[in-house]
Write a protein that holds these residues in place. Sequence first.
Motif, PDB file in Angstrom:
ATOM      1  N   ALA A   1     -10.988 126.195  22.562  1.00 46.69           N
ATOM      2  CA  ALA A   1     -11.013 126.924  23.832  1.00 46.69           C
ATOM      3  C   ALA A   1     -11.168 128.420  23.581  1.00 46.69           C
ATOM      4  CB  ALA A   1      -9.749 126.641  24.624  1.00 46.69           C
ATOM      5  N   VAL A   2     -10.494 128.961  22.572  1.00 48.69           N
ATOM      6  CA  VAL A   2     -10.616 130.388  22.256  1.00 48.69           C
ATOM      7  C   VAL A   2     -12.035 130.704  21.788  1.00 48.69           C
ATOM      8  CG1 VAL A   2      -9.850 132.186  20.652  1.00 48.69           C
ATOM      9  CG2 VAL A   2      -8.164 130.704  21.751  1.00 48.69           C
TER      10      VAL A   2
ATOM     11  N   MET B   1      -3.299 119.411  19.236  1.00 51.11           N
ATOM     12  CA  MET B   1      -3.495 120.367  20.298  1.00 51.11           C
ATOM     13  C   MET B   1      -3.992 121.706  19.763  1.00 51.11           C
ATOM     14  SD  MET B   1      -2.952 118.820  23.070  1.00 51.11           S
ATOM     15  CE  MET B   1      -2.779 120.023  24.330  1.00 51.11           C
ATOM     16  N   GLU B   2      -3.685 121.990  18.483  1.00 49.33           N
ATOM     17  CA  GLU B   2      -4.158 123.255  17.916  1.00 49.33           C
ATOM     18  C   GLU B   2      -5.672 123.296  17.883  1.00 49.33           C
ATOM     19  OE1 GLU B   2      -2.672 124.629  14.191  1.00 49.33           O
ATOM     20  OE2 GLU B   2      -0.656 123.920  14.643  1.00 49.33           O
TER      21      GLU B   2
ATOM     22  N   GLY C   1      -6.933 124.123  21.323  1.00 53.05           N
ATOM     23  CA  GLY C   1      -6.687 125.530  21.637  1.00 53.05           C
ATOM     24  C   GLY C   1      -7.662 126.444  20.904  1.00 53.05           C
TER      25      GLY C   1
END
Length: 65
Positions: free
Chosen positions: A8-9, A1-2, A5
Amino acid sequence: MEILGGFAVMMSILCFFMVVVLLVTPFVVFAIKGKQDRTLDVLAGIEKRLTDIEARLSSLQPPQH
């Protein structure tokens, strides 16, 4: 999931910069167009003045053969 994330950033930062570029671009284009139009007006005036000067000079001196 990192990884998701982080992706997405990175995409949000990239989209922010794209929005800034898209918002600034029209102002830059219209500023350049205004300067170009002004330059064309100045050049037209210079051309007219040069034509008048050439006409005056040609009337002062007869053509030499």
